[in-house]
Design an enzyme around this catalytic site. Structure first.
Site, PDB file in Angstrom:
ATOM      1  N   HIS A   9      39.087  47.004  40.763  1.00  0.00           N
ATOM      2  CA  HIS A   9      37.922  46.456  41.532  1.00  0.00           C
ATOM      3  C   HIS A   9      37.357  47.742  42.294  1.00  0.00           C
ATOM      4  O   HIS A   9      38.247  48.461  42.972  1.00  0.00           O
ATOM      5  CB  HIS A   9      38.417  45.413  42.720  1.00  0.00           C
ATOM      6  CG  HIS A   9      38.921  44.083  42.164  1.00  0.00           C
ATOM      7  ND1 HIS A   9      38.214  42.981  41.877  1.00  0.00           N
ATOM      8  CD2 HIS A   9      40.292  44.015  41.486  1.00  0.00           C
ATOM      9  CE1 HIS A   9      39.079  41.841  41.644  1.00  0.00           C
ATOM     10  NE2 HIS A   9      40.355  42.581  41.416  1.00  0.00           N
TER      11      HIS A   9
ATOM     12  N   ASN B 211      45.400  44.156  41.290  1.00  0.00           N
ATOM     13  CA  ASN B 211      46.234  43.472  41.350  1.00  0.00           C
ATOM     14  C   ASN B 211      47.061  43.314  40.097  1.00  0.00           C
ATOM     15  O   ASN B 211      46.581  43.394  38.949  1.00  0.00           O
ATOM     16  CB  ASN B 211      45.717  41.872  41.954  1.00  0.00           C
ATOM     17  CG  ASN B 211      44.964  42.153  42.910  1.00  0.00           C
ATOM     18  OD1 ASN B 211      45.077  42.756  44.053  1.00  0.00           O
ATOM     19  ND2 ASN B 211      43.809  41.415  43.016  1.00  0.00           N
TER      20      ASN B 211
ATOM     21  N   HIS C 225      42.351  45.292  35.354  1.00  0.00           N
ATOM     22  CA  HIS C 225      41.030  45.661  35.986  1.00  0.00           C
ATOM     23  C   HIS C 225      41.150  46.179  37.216  1.00  0.00           C
ATOM     24  O   HIS C 225      42.216  45.963  38.013  1.00  0.00           O
ATOM     25  CB  HIS C 225      40.008  44.268  35.917  1.00  0.00           C
ATOM     26  CG  HIS C 225      40.603  43.261  36.664  1.00  0.00           C
ATOM     27  ND1 HIS C 225      41.561  42.475  36.117  1.00  0.00           N
ATOM     28  CD2 HIS C 225      40.705  42.582  37.932  1.00  0.00           C
ATOM     29  CE1 HIS C 225      41.981  41.518  36.824  1.00  0.00           C
ATOM     30  NE2 HIS C 225      41.425  41.693  37.903  1.00  0.00           N
TER      31      HIS C 225
ATOM     32  N   ASP D 281      31.457  41.846  39.489  1.00  0.00           N
ATOM     33  CA  ASP D 281      32.293  40.886  39.698  1.00  0.00           C
ATOM     34  C   ASP D 281      31.241  39.577  39.738  1.00  0.00           C
ATOM     35  O   ASP D 281      30.223  39.486  40.555  1.00  0.00           O
ATOM     36  CB  ASP D 281      33.000  41.091  40.800  1.00  0.00           C
ATOM     37  CG  ASP D 281      34.432  40.036  41.032  1.00  0.00           C
ATOM     38  OD1 ASP D 281      35.459  40.298  40.658  1.00  0.00           O
ATOM     39  OD2 ASP D 281      34.128  38.967  41.088  1.00  0.00           O
TER      40      ASP D 281
ATOM     41  N   CYS E  97      38.366  40.130  27.337  1.00  0.00           N
ATOM     42  CA  CYS E  97      38.135  40.756  26.068  1.00  0.00           C
ATOM     43  C   CYS E  97      36.754  40.043  25.488  1.00  0.00           C
ATOM     44  O   CYS E  97      36.185  40.740  24.506  1.00  0.00           O
ATOM     45  CB  CYS E  97      39.402  40.456  25.120  1.00  0.00           C
ATOM     46  SG  CYS E  97      40.741  41.288  25.359  1.00  0.00           S
TER      47      CYS E  97
END
Ligand code: AMP
Ligand code: ZN
Length: 114
Positions: A102, A87, A100, A30, A7
């Site tokens: 990936h 995940n 999120h 990332d 955020c």
């Protein structure tokens, strides 16, 4: 949400370098890439995990997935394939509790993941 790392990246409190951004979605590299291409795609709205998705979120998550595909198709290193993974929960390895996805690729991927 206060105290959420992602955020803070969305709000600009922590400087980000978006790969893609619109009114609902944010994508960025990332900080600890696990492959030549490692992008994180998130909804701007705070949702902690996939377990917290609710009826109505299918539009947002569907839009995010289609946009992620578009971004992937625009990256030459991903022309032979890529992986999208999320995940959920500590045992899966989730470390940031803002949902999120990936996007990983640019090298051969193994299965199953560790
Ligand atoms: P997960 O383990 O699935 O929760 O993934 C969290 C990901 O966030 C990891 O791959 C981290 O390397 C990544 N990450 C943590 N902090 C940052 C940051 N400030 N900017 C970009 N990526 C981050
Ligand atoms: Zn958040």
């Amino acid at each position: 949400m206060k105290d959420c790392l992602f955020c803070k990246i969305v709000s600009g409190e922590i400087p980000g370098n978006p790969v893609y951004e619109d009114d609902e979605i944010y994508m960025f590299n990332d900080i600890s890439p696990q492959a030549p291409v490692h992008i994180l795609a998130i909804p701007k709205r705070h949702i902690a995990t996939s377990n917290d998705l609710k009826t109505g979120d299918e539009i947002l998550i569907g839009k995010l997935f289609l946009k992620l595909k578009e971004v992937a198709q625009g990256i030459d290193k991903l022309k032979n394939g890529y992986r999208i993974v999320t995940n959920c929960g500590a045992e899966s390895g989730q470390s940031v509790f803002h949902i999120h996805f990936h996007l990983l690729g640019g090298r051969p991927m193994k299965w199953p993941p560790g």
